[in-house]
Motif scaffolding. Structure first.
Motif, PDB file in Angstrom:
ATOM      1  N   THR A 252       0.846  -1.191   0.000  1.00  0.00           N
ATOM      2  CA  THR A 252       0.000   0.000   0.000  1.00  0.00           C
ATOM      3  C   THR A 252       0.880   1.240   0.000  1.00  0.00           C
ATOM      4  N   VAL A 253       0.655   2.136  -0.938  1.00  0.00           N
ATOM      5  CA  VAL A 253       1.461   3.358  -1.053  1.00  0.00           C
ATOM      6  C   VAL A 253       0.536   4.548  -1.192  1.00  0.00           C
ATOM      7  N   ARG A 254       1.016   5.706  -0.806  1.00  0.00           N
ATOM      8  CA  ARG A 254       0.241   6.929  -0.936  1.00  0.00           C
ATOM      9  C   ARG A 254       0.303   7.410  -2.381  1.00  0.00           C
ATOM     10  N   ALA A 255      -0.826   7.910  -2.869  1.00  0.00           N
ATOM     11  CA  ALA A 255      -0.898   8.327  -4.264  1.00  0.00           C
ATOM     12  C   ALA A 255      -2.001   9.356  -4.431  1.00  0.00           C
ATOM     13  N   GLU A 256      -1.983  10.025  -5.568  1.00  0.00           N
ATOM     14  CA  GLU A 256      -2.988  11.039  -5.893  1.00  0.00           C
ATOM     15  C   GLU A 256      -3.525  10.751  -7.286  1.00  0.00           C
ATOM     16  N   VAL A 257      -4.836  10.820  -7.440  1.00  0.00           N
ATOM     17  CA  VAL A 257      -5.463  10.595  -8.741  1.00  0.00           C
ATOM     18  C   VAL A 257      -5.333  11.869  -9.568  1.00  0.00           C
ATOM     19  N   SER A 258      -4.817  11.739 -10.809  1.00  0.00           N
ATOM     20  CA  SER A 258      -4.588  12.922 -11.650  1.00  0.00           C
ATOM     21  C   SER A 258      -5.638  13.063 -12.755  1.00  0.00           C
ATOM     22  N   THR A 259      -6.093  11.960 -13.312  1.00  0.00           N
ATOM     23  CA  THR A 259      -7.083  12.009 -14.401  1.00  0.00           C
ATOM     24  C   THR A 259      -8.035  10.827 -14.261  1.00  0.00           C
ATOM     25  N   VAL A 260      -9.338  11.078 -14.458  1.00  0.00           N
ATOM     26  CA  VAL A 260     -10.349  10.021 -14.336  1.00  0.00           C
ATOM     27  C   VAL A 260     -11.162   9.949 -15.620  1.00  0.00           C
ATOM     28  N   ASN A 261     -11.233   8.771 -16.218  1.00  0.00           N
ATOM     29  CA  ASN A 261     -12.119   8.522 -17.355  1.00  0.00           C
ATOM     30  C   ASN A 261     -13.307   7.661 -16.927  1.00  0.00           C
ATOM     31  N   ASN A 262     -13.029   6.537 -16.262  1.00  0.00           N
ATOM     32  CA  ASN A 262     -14.061   5.685 -15.681  1.00  0.00           C
ATOM     33  C   ASN A 262     -13.379   4.784 -14.651  1.00  0.00           C
ATOM     34  N   HIS A 264     -12.504   1.850 -14.639  1.00  0.00           N
ATOM     35  CA  HIS A 264     -11.525   0.933 -15.210  1.00  0.00           C
ATOM     36  C   HIS A 264     -10.474   1.646 -16.057  1.00  0.00           C
ATOM     37  N   ASN A 265     -10.436   2.996 -15.943  1.00  0.00           N
ATOM     38  CA  ASN A 265      -9.461   3.754 -16.715  1.00  0.00           C
ATOM     39  C   ASN A 265      -9.237   5.105 -16.047  1.00  0.00           C
ATOM     40  N   PHE A 266      -8.230   5.161 -15.190  1.00  0.00           N
ATOM     41  CA  PHE A 266      -7.868   6.414 -14.525  1.00  0.00           C
ATOM     42  C   PHE A 266      -6.368   6.384 -14.238  1.00  0.00           C
ATOM     43  N   TYR A 267      -5.819   7.549 -13.940  1.00  0.00           N
ATOM     44  CA  TYR A 267      -4.373   7.686 -13.751  1.00  0.00           C
ATOM     45  C   TYR A 267      -4.064   8.193 -12.347  1.00  0.00           C
ATOM     46  N   VAL A 268      -3.001   7.636 -11.772  1.00  0.00           N
ATOM     47  CA  VAL A 268      -2.547   8.080 -10.453  1.00  0.00           C
ATOM     48  C   VAL A 268      -1.071   8.465 -10.528  1.00  0.00           C
ATOM     49  N   GLN A 269      -0.673   9.354  -9.621  1.00  0.00           N
ATOM     50  CA  GLN A 269       0.725   9.736  -9.451  1.00  0.00           C
ATOM     51  C   GLN A 269       1.153   9.325  -8.046  1.00  0.00           C
ATOM     52  N   LEU A 270       2.261   8.608  -7.948  1.00  0.00           N
ATOM     53  CA  LEU A 270       2.738   8.135  -6.653  1.00  0.00           C
ATOM     54  C   LEU A 270       3.361   9.285  -5.879  1.00  0.00           C
ATOM     55  N   GLU A 271       3.054   9.343  -4.593  1.00  0.00           N
ATOM     56  CA  GLU A 271       3.612  10.413  -3.762  1.00  0.00           C
ATOM     57  C   GLU A 271       5.133  10.316  -3.678  1.00  0.00           C
ATOM     58  N   SER A 272       5.663   9.087  -3.780  1.00  0.00           N
ATOM     59  CA  SER A 272       7.119   8.911  -3.720  1.00  0.00           C
ATOM     60  C   SER A 272       7.819   9.594  -4.892  1.00  0.00           C
ATOM     61  N   ASN A 273       7.071   9.892  -5.962  1.00  0.00           N
ATOM     62  CA  ASN A 273       7.645  10.563  -7.138  1.00  0.00           C
ATOM     63  C   ASN A 273       7.349  12.060  -7.160  1.00  0.00           C
ATOM     64  N   LYS A 274       6.855  12.583  -6.055  1.00  0.00           N
ATOM     65  CA  LYS A 274       6.435  13.984  -6.027  1.00  0.00           C
ATOM     66  C   LYS A 274       7.596  14.928  -6.337  1.00  0.00           C
ATOM     67  N   ILE A 388     -16.119  10.553  -5.915  1.00  0.00           N
ATOM     68  CA  ILE A 388     -15.665   9.640  -4.855  1.00  0.00           C
ATOM     69  C   ILE A 388     -14.142   9.531  -4.833  1.00  0.00           C
ATOM     70  N   ILE A 389     -13.559   9.451  -6.010  1.00  0.00           N
ATOM     71  CA  ILE A 389     -12.127   9.160  -6.089  1.00  0.00           C
ATOM     72  C   ILE A 389     -11.263  10.365  -5.705  1.00  0.00           C
ATOM     73  N   ASP A 390     -11.870  11.547  -5.646  1.00  0.00           N
ATOM     74  CA  ASP A 390     -11.112  12.733  -5.229  1.00  0.00           C
ATOM     75  C   ASP A 390     -10.551  12.586  -3.819  1.00  0.00           C
ATOM     76  N   SER A 391     -11.193  11.721  -3.004  1.00  0.00           N
ATOM     77  CA  SER A 391     -10.754  11.553  -1.614  1.00  0.00           C
ATOM     78  C   SER A 391      -9.704  10.459  -1.443  1.00  0.00           C
ATOM     79  N   VAL A 392      -9.314   9.808  -2.563  1.00  0.00           N
ATOM     80  CA  VAL A 392      -8.358   8.703  -2.483  1.00  0.00           C
ATOM     81  C   VAL A 392      -6.981   9.215  -2.060  1.00  0.00           C
ATOM     82  N   THR A 393      -6.376   8.519  -1.111  1.00  0.00           N
ATOM     83  CA  THR A 393      -5.030   8.889  -0.652  1.00  0.00           C
ATOM     84  C   THR A 393      -4.035   7.749  -0.772  1.00  0.00           C
ATOM     85  N   SER A 394      -4.517   6.509  -1.011  1.00  0.00           N
ATOM     86  CA  SER A 394      -3.574   5.394  -1.098  1.00  0.00           C
ATOM     87  C   SER A 394      -4.106   4.338  -2.062  1.00  0.00           C
ATOM     88  N   ILE A 395      -3.166   3.559  -2.617  1.00  0.00           N
ATOM     89  CA  ILE A 395      -3.527   2.457  -3.506  1.00  0.00           C
ATOM     90  C   ILE A 395      -2.743   1.216  -3.103  1.00  0.00           C
TER      91      ILE A 395
END
Length: 660
Positions: A252-262, A264-274, A388-395
């Motif tokens: 489990t790692v901390r991450a932020e959602v950057s783009t949402v299509n649906n 089954h298709n969305f993009y996240v950026q890992l906090e470790s790469n901030k 809903i996904i705006d509140s995501v903090t980890s994956i």
């Protein structure tokens, strides 16, 4: 203007200089992707120039003052105290000032001993006698050299009227003269590192102009004394940057959602790469502001570039997905969103920006599917999911072998996003997946693949057509014999591996024909197996390292590369595929050694520089006729010579100054 003693004469480099010294102290480092004020102290050519950081000059003056005071005292000189490699004080003949120097070589002519020295804080060289030398006092020896050996990146010597480069890649005199006129005796020259950890250090120089900073390399090209490095059409930016390393399955790692299509298709950026993303944005802004980037000659599908994002007016890395007249659809590789831009709002991407891994990871929510019978996610569901996904903090990554990457999502309170979607009626649970069965039966003992069959016949002058597949340096690369028979064998192995998954016979001696699921196999180092590669084909591998989280490092025995894979995705090797020897073997190039580089760190002598590895790769990886001649099959790696289009590769490296 710059004081004269900053440049102990560019003319000081004489025909006697030999750059064979070694020092344990490296010059002060320059910062990557930032410009710094510098003083250019000595120029041999655009591929060999020396410069000092402007803010270090006061410190250097103190060293020079201490050195001058020390050398005013009379001294008894012992010739044996001054050997090749010795750092000393040396009196420069032109201004009669003492400077720090290193002795390159010692020679005798007509009973007189001569010392070839290089001034370590300026870069120029000359020949002196014993009377011009003094031991270097301890108060001056602790400082690193104040100059760095550099090369202008992105340019090469011009061609002559016969369309041949200057012999051995040497620069003509007028190229050096023009460069000296541009940058010497100036206090407003700025430098930016292009490629770190190279020798010479690959840099760009810039001069102020009414429109901003102007590239010195571009000026040399405009004046016809240099030529920009040629690239095949679309070569720059044709291959996308590598992907960022994925978290291990189950982590489990901390991450932020950057783009949402649906879902089954969305993009996240890992906090470790901030921090990486922050530095990347700064580097892009700096590159654009300095005006060193140009529009690509052709905007086509697959081009990796910089594109202007209309919403905020900033430039970001992007990949062209389609082109329609003067409009291009681009995908921003560090964020995941797509935009239509004018082709005039696209810039060519520099090599240093192209090397940074993509920062957006394409994901899918695991364990759920659309409630709609068509399986398509409805627009209103996508809108709700976006909220809903705006509140995501980890994956938590479920499986690294799939694309998009299946993940479990948690919000800041630890709530499971998949469960929220199901409870809200926005999704339903997926049917439990049954792992695909494999018709491969586990053999009583793991089959072993024979070692590569290195050719022995043909005589000492026999040439074998080859392709070099994996390159570390001229001292370590993997070769595959390249003829119709070998090609058919490698292709046949991959096809037969796929067939074996469907047609494997029952195990010897009868018994149950129930398949053995790959994930139930306990793999050991040295086991041979089948593993899927990017081409979606199965290939023969050997287990090299057992890692955490069911991951293993495997070696593709027919290609020479190593990859990290999920051990549960490996299949046992059928006996029918174990009879053929491995198709690659490791080699080293005969008759070449790295060029000695004086300002490398201690312990790095004899190591091939990044530039030399790049040059070697460029020669052997191109679509040319490459042939191999065996020199010593008993050595490890096997010693060979290579020829590219009839030209000896070792000689090509020597001509370009990368080998001796």
């Amino acid at each position: 203007s710059t004081p004269h003693f900053l440049t102990p004469s560019p003319r000081g480099a004489g025909k006697h200089q030999q750059r064979t010294r070694s020092r344990s102290r490296s010059p002060q480092p320059f910062l990557l992707k930032e410009t710094e004020l510098v003083c250019v102290t000595h120029i041999e050519s655009p591929s060999e120039l020396y410069m000092q950081k402007s803010h270090s000059l006061n410190e250097m003056f103190l060293v020079m003052k201490s050195l001058s005071t020390f050398c005013q005292e009379p001294a008894l000189l012992d010739r044996n105290c001054f050997q090749a490699g010795t750092e000393c004080a040396c009196l420069y003949h032109e201004d009669r000032v003492w400077y720090r120097a290193v002795i390159d070589s010692v020679s005798q002519h007509s009973g007189t001993t001569y010392f070839d020295v290089t001034y370590i804080d300026f870069g120029n060289s000359e020949q002196v006698t014993l009377s011009n030398l003094r031991p270097l006092p301890d108060s001056c020896s602790s400082y690193p050299p104040f100059c760095v050996k550099c090369a202008l990146g992105g340019i090469r010597p011009p061609r002559d009227a016969a369309h041949h480069t200057v012999p051995s890649g040497r620069w003509p005199t007028n190229s050096t003269t023009v460069l000296q006129a541009l940058v010497c005796n100036r206090d407003d020259v700025r430098m930016k590192v292009c490629v770190p950890d190279t020798s010479p250090l690959q840099v760009d120089l810039y001069l102020p102009s009414p429109s901003g900073l102007e590239s010195v390399s571009h000026k040399l090209v405009e004046q016809g004394v240099a030529v920009a490095h040629e690239r095949k059409r679309g070569a720059r930016g044709k291959h996308p940057p590598p992907s960022s390393p994925l978290p291990a399955p189950g982590m489990t790692v901390r991450a932020e959602v950057s783009t949402v299509n649906n879902p089954h298709n969305f993009y996240v950026q890992l906090e470790s790469n901030k921090n990486v993303l922050g530095h990347l944005c700064s580097a892009v802004k700096l590159a654009v502001d300095m005006g060193g980037l140009t529009p690509p000659s052709v905007v086509e599908k697959g081009l990796v570039c910089l594109a202007l994002y209309n919403t905020d007016g900033l430039w970001y890395r992007a990949e062209v997905k389609s082109v329609d007249r003067d409009r291009a659809t681009v995908y921003f590789i560090d964020y995941g969103n797509t935009e239509v831009v004018n082709v005039k709002k696209i810039l060519e991407l520099s090599d240093e920006l192209l090397d940074v891994p993509k920062q957006a990871m394409l994901c899918t929510v695991s364990r759920i599917e659309s409630c709609d019978s068509s399986g398509i996610w409805l627009e209103e569901v996508n809108d709700e999911f976006h909220e809903i996904i705006d509140s995501v903090t980890s994956i938590k990554v479920v499986n690294i072998g799939s694309q998009p990457v299946p993940v479990d999502l948690k919000d800041e309170k630890g709530n499971d996003i998949a469960q929220i979607m199901v409870q809200s009626g926005l999704a339903k649970w997926s049917a439990p997946e049954t792992p695909p069965s494999s018709p491969l039966s586990e053999t009583p003992s793991c089959p072993r693949i024979p070692d590569p069959a290195i050719p022995e016949g043909g005589g000492p002058v026999h040439m074998y057509p080859v392709q070099v597949l994996q390159m570390t340096s001229p001292a370590s690369f993997h070769v595959q014999i390249f003829n119709e028979e070998a090609k058919a064998l490698v292709d046949g192995l991959a096809k037969q591996a796929a067939v074996c998954l469907l047609t494997a016979p029952p195990p010897p001696g009868g018994g149950s024909t129930s398949p053995v699921s790959p994930e139930k196999r306990k793999w050991k180092v040295g086991d041979y197996a089948l593993a899927e590669y990017n081409d979606r084909m199965l290939h023969r591998v050997r287990v090299e390292v057992l890692l955490n989280y069911d991951l293993v490092e495997v070696y593709y025995v027919d290609y020479g590369n190593k990859e990290c894979v999920d051990s549960r995705s490996l299949f046992p090797l059928p006996l029918s595929l174990s009879a053929f020897p491995a198709q690659v073997f490791c080699c080293k190039l005969a008759g070449v050694t790295p060029v000695p580089v004086a300002d490398k760190k201690e312990g790095m002598a004899g190591v091939w520089s990044k530039d030399s590895v790049y040059a070697f790769t460029e020669i052997v990886a191109s679509n040319k006729k490459l042939c191999m001649k065996l020199q010593d099959v008993a050595s490890s790696p096997v010693t060979v010579s290579l020829s590219s289009d009839g030209k000896d590769v070792g000689e090509l490296l020597r001509e370009r100054g990368f080998a001796v």
